[in-house]
Design a protein around this motif. Structure first.
Motif, PDB file in Angstrom:
ATOM      1  N   GLU A  30     -59.039  51.067 -39.478  1.00 29.75           N
ATOM      2  CA  GLU A  30     -58.159  50.561 -40.668  1.00 29.75           C
ATOM      3  C   GLU A  30     -58.469  49.200 -40.788  1.00 29.75           C
ATOM      4  O   GLU A  30     -58.711  48.766 -41.796  1.00 29.75           O
ATOM      5  CB  GLU A  30     -56.858  50.737 -40.253  1.00 29.75           C
ATOM      6  CG  GLU A  30     -56.262  52.041 -40.338  1.00 29.75           C
ATOM      7  CD  GLU A  30     -54.810  52.226 -41.056  1.00 29.75           C
ATOM      8  OE1 GLU A  30     -54.463  51.243 -41.639  1.00 29.75           O
ATOM      9  OE2 GLU A  30     -54.315  53.236 -40.911  1.00 29.75           O
ATOM     10  N   TYR A  34     -60.173  48.184 -44.512  1.00 28.68           N
ATOM     11  CA  TYR A  34     -59.448  47.318 -45.558  1.00 28.68           C
ATOM     12  C   TYR A  34     -60.168  45.866 -45.486  1.00 28.68           C
ATOM     13  O   TYR A  34     -59.505  44.955 -45.719  1.00 28.68           O
ATOM     14  CB  TYR A  34     -58.233  47.259 -45.213  1.00 28.68           C
ATOM     15  CG  TYR A  34     -57.288  48.703 -45.510  1.00 28.68           C
ATOM     16  CD1 TYR A  34     -57.293  48.865 -46.708  1.00 28.68           C
ATOM     17  CD2 TYR A  34     -56.849  49.419 -44.542  1.00 28.68           C
ATOM     18  CE1 TYR A  34     -56.529  50.084 -47.002  1.00 28.68           C
ATOM     19  CE2 TYR A  34     -56.144  50.565 -44.555  1.00 28.68           C
ATOM     20  CZ  TYR A  34     -55.920  50.750 -46.128  1.00 28.68           C
ATOM     21  OH  TYR A  34     -55.400  52.034 -46.296  1.00 28.68           O
ATOM     22  N   GLY A  40     -53.989  45.950 -47.432  1.00 31.94           N
ATOM     23  CA  GLY A  40     -54.340  46.531 -46.063  1.00 31.94           C
ATOM     24  C   GLY A  40     -54.254  45.348 -45.067  1.00 31.94           C
ATOM     25  O   GLY A  40     -54.183  44.308 -45.314  1.00 31.94           O
ATOM     26  N   SER A  59     -49.871  41.376 -43.416  1.00 34.39           N
ATOM     27  CA  SER A  59     -50.748  42.417 -43.876  1.00 34.39           C
ATOM     28  C   SER A  59     -50.253  43.484 -43.237  1.00 34.39           C
ATOM     29  O   SER A  59     -50.570  44.729 -43.797  1.00 34.39           O
ATOM     30  CB  SER A  59     -52.068  42.264 -43.539  1.00 34.39           C
ATOM     31  OG  SER A  59     -52.397  42.257 -42.124  1.00 34.39           O
ATOM     32  N   LEU A  60     -49.208  43.624 -42.609  1.00 36.01           N
ATOM     33  CA  LEU A  60     -48.696  44.920 -41.892  1.00 36.01           C
ATOM     34  C   LEU A  60     -47.618  45.553 -43.162  1.00 36.01           C
ATOM     35  O   LEU A  60     -47.163  44.782 -43.887  1.00 36.01           O
ATOM     36  CB  LEU A  60     -47.881  44.700 -40.618  1.00 36.01           C
ATOM     37  CG  LEU A  60     -49.078  44.047 -39.600  1.00 36.01           C
ATOM     38  CD1 LEU A  60     -48.024  43.889 -38.420  1.00 36.01           C
ATOM     39  CD2 LEU A  60     -49.938  45.179 -39.085  1.00 36.01           C
ATOM     40  N   LYS A  61     -47.564  46.730 -42.986  1.00 39.11           N
ATOM     41  CA  LYS A  61     -46.551  47.604 -43.695  1.00 39.11           C
ATOM     42  C   LYS A  61     -45.163  46.895 -43.369  1.00 39.11           C
ATOM     43  O   LYS A  61     -44.860  46.380 -42.316  1.00 39.11           O
ATOM     44  CB  LYS A  61     -46.598  49.115 -43.323  1.00 39.11           C
ATOM     45  CG  LYS A  61     -47.927  49.615 -43.833  1.00 39.11           C
ATOM     46  CD  LYS A  61     -47.871  50.979 -43.602  1.00 39.11           C
ATOM     47  CE  LYS A  61     -49.103  51.885 -44.046  1.00 39.11           C
ATOM     48  NZ  LYS A  61     -49.206  53.105 -43.813  1.00 39.11           N
ATOM     49  N   ILE A  62     -44.185  47.093 -44.336  1.00 37.70           N
ATOM     50  CA  ILE A  62     -42.848  46.447 -44.217  1.00 37.70           C
ATOM     51  C   ILE A  62     -42.162  47.122 -43.133  1.00 37.70           C
ATOM     52  O   ILE A  62     -41.368  46.510 -42.322  1.00 37.70           O
ATOM     53  CB  ILE A  62     -42.082  46.730 -45.629  1.00 37.70           C
ATOM     54  CG1 ILE A  62     -42.716  46.148 -46.667  1.00 37.70           C
ATOM     55  CG2 ILE A  62     -40.574  46.151 -45.386  1.00 37.70           C
ATOM     56  CD1 ILE A  62     -42.757  44.499 -46.760  1.00 37.70           C
ATOM     57  N   GLN A  63     -42.171  48.324 -42.843  1.00 37.69           N
ATOM     58  CA  GLN A  63     -41.378  49.028 -41.721  1.00 37.69           C
ATOM     59  C   GLN A  63     -41.965  48.634 -40.488  1.00 37.69           C
ATOM     60  O   GLN A  63     -41.440  48.307 -39.347  1.00 37.69           O
ATOM     61  CB  GLN A  63     -41.588  50.420 -41.763  1.00 37.69           C
ATOM     62  CG  GLN A  63     -42.805  51.322 -41.760  1.00 37.69           C
ATOM     63  CD  GLN A  63     -43.368  51.303 -43.106  1.00 37.69           C
ATOM     64  OE1 GLN A  63     -43.056  50.470 -44.034  1.00 37.69           O
ATOM     65  NE2 GLN A  63     -44.505  52.431 -43.401  1.00 37.69           N
ATOM     66  N   GLN A  65     -43.396  45.367 -39.912  1.00 36.80           N
ATOM     67  CA  GLN A  65     -42.837  44.151 -39.717  1.00 36.80           C
ATOM     68  C   GLN A  65     -41.210  43.949 -39.297  1.00 36.80           C
ATOM     69  O   GLN A  65     -41.024  43.278 -38.475  1.00 36.80           O
ATOM     70  CB  GLN A  65     -42.967  43.336 -41.369  1.00 36.80           C
ATOM     71  CG  GLN A  65     -44.552  43.139 -41.495  1.00 36.80           C
ATOM     72  CD  GLN A  65     -44.550  42.421 -43.042  1.00 36.80           C
ATOM     73  OE1 GLN A  65     -43.537  41.864 -43.343  1.00 36.80           O
ATOM     74  NE2 GLN A  65     -45.614  42.347 -43.462  1.00 36.80           N
TER      75      GLN A  65
END
Length: 676
Positions: A30, A34, A40, A59-63, A65
């Protein structure tokens, strides 16, 4: 756990993401996918921790974080109670472990820990009260506190750019918490007594004591390297080390092998050198210059406040034996003016001559003697109970025992030597001078005749006194001395100084005058010739009697002051009677005053004689004392005249002896006619 990396960039370690959200393979895929896209997961360029790349938290997804936790969020209950403790700052900055202050980083860590622990105790109290109000159980409060404390590091990093290192274990945390409730600051210090530091030392106190003893007590004054060699010989069994006071013989097995550098470094430690060099030093001045702190003082501004005195030998010789002249000098500190100076070929008697000269100079200049004296002890200690007793010649006395830095005159002597005398012919350098310019030169030693040597040195003192004052360039040192006399100085106590430094002359008083140095001197007191009843009172004591007069002469050789002592008791002063011209026509105003004084002096005695004569009544005496014992011796053919006998009635007395008894003839005190 995410943490703030820099400039509001939050970083996450890869281990926080694997295997919780990715495998290593999927994560790196990943990151590659990205890498060049505006969205990403992204790496933080150039950021590594333990060799692993750091990931940008944002840069991480909300969930993800939310699962990890954003350290920028402040949602820890300790934040409501936390503040930096000012008392902790003061406590840890002053705390010393084994005599040494804490390092700066260590202080900061303890300050944060103490501040967090103080907030924890407030939070614990609030939660306890809340559970009591809700009638809940108090169990488990410590566990919640430990969790809050662990998470509170995020808040500290975000808001205060610091972190704590309190225990994460509930058992250890509870132990520290209970200790802090008794004393908040001390339990947080690691090894507060310094025991671990001392136990880790290769050189313990006993070993260090042996180093110092070997360095200090041996007669040949060994070097540090020699002591290191002796210690090695001791460990290898070639030498024995024992305690001279207790007789204890030390066992080499009880001591560790040490390098020479370690031994030398311990011997050269300041706390050891200050003791060992004191015993080894043959030059006390050098020792004090290296180890003893000196006082720092402001100089006086009024002349006469304090005088500093000392002996010195100017660096010149006057014969082939390399003999040098002895000077004894006194410098007024405020003016830096040399006010008293005497000299001689030896030091014998020079100190008495010095004090006499000081009295002469100050009296003739019209100034009071200095308030305070600063001197060395070698020549002055014998006067501690007489001349130098406070109140006699000076009001304050400071005697320095072999302490060159304690006397201000040492600085002036140095200036004389290197700023004035150095350019003179025959000047000798010190063998141990530090400056190359002051060291011995190749020039041949010059001998200066004694009289010329003394005269040149006195001319240099004269030049010194007439040179500008260092702080007042428009005034000479002498002018400063004259115009800035201390107004609070006390008058000269002649009774306190003349019995010690005065000349002693036995004499007597006859006709109201005391003969001293070939002159008849009048009775006086406090600098004034006495008249009237005051004169008579003193004459009652000394007239016709013998006593001692202590006196001192001035620079002109005349008597400056003379005091009468009888049986070591002060009686009065004697002064030369002012004279006047016999011829009336030649008399001046001073002659008239002298005539008036002498007349009052004589009339005082005449008036007393008249009063005494008038007090005596007219008294006579009739003396019937026999002139002869008997009349056994008679010269023949002499006519003897006896008064006619008057009729006498004779009574019979049976007991009366018939032998004739010689009865002396009474004589009347009626003059020579009674004999005929």
């Amino acid at each position: 756990m995410a943490f703030k990396y820099s400039n509001n960039i939050v970083a996450v370690e890869i281990d926080e993401l694997v295997p919780r959200f990715w495998t290593y393979k999927n994560l790196y895929q990943e990151l590659w996918r990205y890498k060049d896209k505006p969205f990403g997961i992204k790496r933080i360029e150039g950021a590594f921790k333990e060799g692993k790349q750091l990931i940008d938290f944002d840069s991480l997804k909300i969930q993800i974080q939310e699962a990890i936790g954003d350290p920028r969020r402040v949602d820890n209950p300790l934040e409501n109670y936390f503040e930096f403790d000012a008392d902790a700052v003061r406590y840890y900055s002053r705390f010393k472990r084994a005599g040494n202050s804490l390092e700066g980083d260590e202080q900061k860590r303890y300050i944060v820990n103490a501040s967090v622990m103080k907030a924890v105790m407030k939070l614990e109290q609030a939660r306890t009260q809340e559970r009591i109000n809700l009638k809940g159980s108090l169990r488990g409060i410590t566990a919640t506190l430990v969790k809050d404390v662990e998470n509170f590091n995020n808040n500290l990093l975000v808001n205060h750019k610091s972190s704590h290192n309190l225990p994460a274990s509930e058992k250890q945390f509870k132990k520290v918490l209970n200790a802090c409730k008794m004393d908040l600051y001390y339990p947080l210090i690691k090894d507060p007594e310094g025991g671990k530091i001392n136990n880790a030392r290769k050189v313990d106190d006993q070993t260090e004591m042996i180093f110092n003893g070997l360095f200090k007590n041996q007669l040949h004054k060994p070097t540090s390297t020699e002591v290191a060699r002796s210690y090695d010989s001791f460990l290898n069994g070639y030498a024995e080390v024992y305690n001279e006071a207790t007789g204890e013989l030390y066992d080499p097995k009880d001591f560790k092998s040490l390098s020479n550098a370690t031994i030398i470094s311990y011997i050269n430690k300041w706390e050891n050198k200050i003791a060992t060099h004191k015993a080894r030093s043959g030059d006390r001045q050098v020792y004090m210059g290296n180890f003893k702190p000196h006082h720092q003082m402001d100089l006086p501004t009024l002349a006469g406040s304090i005088i500093s005195i000392d002996d010195r030998q100017p660096p010149f010789v006057y014969n082939t034996k390399n003999d040098r002249v002895w000077f004894y000098l006194g410098v007024d500190i405020a003016s830096q003016c040399f006010t008293t100076f005497v000299y001689g070929k030896t030091k014998e008697g020079i100190i008495v001559d010095f004090y006499r000269q000081m009295v002469r100079n100050y009296t003739e200049w019209g100034f009071c003697l200095p308030h305070e004296l600063e001197c060395e002890s070698s020549l002055n200690s014998s006067f501690k109970d007489t001349l130098l007793r406070p109140g006699n010649m000076f009001q304050e006395i400071k005697i320095e025992a072999n302490n060159a830095r304690g006397k201000y005159i040492e600085r002036m002597n140095g200036k004389l030597r290197y700023e004035v005398e150095k350019s003179a012919s025959g000047w000798l350098a010190r063998p141990t001078a530090k400056s190359e310019a002051n060291q011995l030169s190749a020039a041949k030693k010059t001998i200066i005749p004694y009289e010329i040597l003394v005269n040149e040195r006195l001319l240099e003192l004269e030049q010194w006194n007439n040179s500008p004052h260092p702080e007042h360039k428009l005034m000479s040192r002498w002018d400063y001395f004259e115009k800035n006399q201390n107004p609070n100085l006390k008058s000269t106590n002649w009774q306190g100084i003349l019995p010690t430094i005065g000349y002693k002359t036995p004499t007597s008083c006859n006709g109201g005058y005391v003969k001293l140095q070939g002159k008849k001197r009048a009775i006086a007191d406090d600098g004034k010739i006495l008249t009237g009843e005051a004169l008579i009172q003193q004459m009652r004591v000394i007239e016709g009697k013998e006593f001692d007069v202590y006196w001192i002469d001035g620079n002109d050789g005349e008597v400056l002051k003379a005091l009468v002592y009888m049986n070591d008791k002060f009686i009065c002063e004697v002064m030369e009677m002012p004279r006047y011209n016999r011829a009336t026509i030649e008399r001046t105003e001073a002659d008239s005053k002298a005539l008036k004084l002498q007349s009052a002096y004589v009339m005082s005695v005449d008036a007393f004689e008249k009063r005494q004569r008038n007090r005596i009544d007219s008294i006579q005496i009739i003396d019937n004392t026999p002139k002869t014992v008997n009349s056994n011796f008679k010269i023949p053919n002499l006519k003897r005249y006896t008064p006619e006998a008057e009729p006498v009635e004779v009574f019979a007395d049976e007991d009366q002896d018939d032998d004739l008894v010689y009865i002396p003839k009474p004589t009347a005190a009626t003059g020579w006619r009674a004999n005929f």
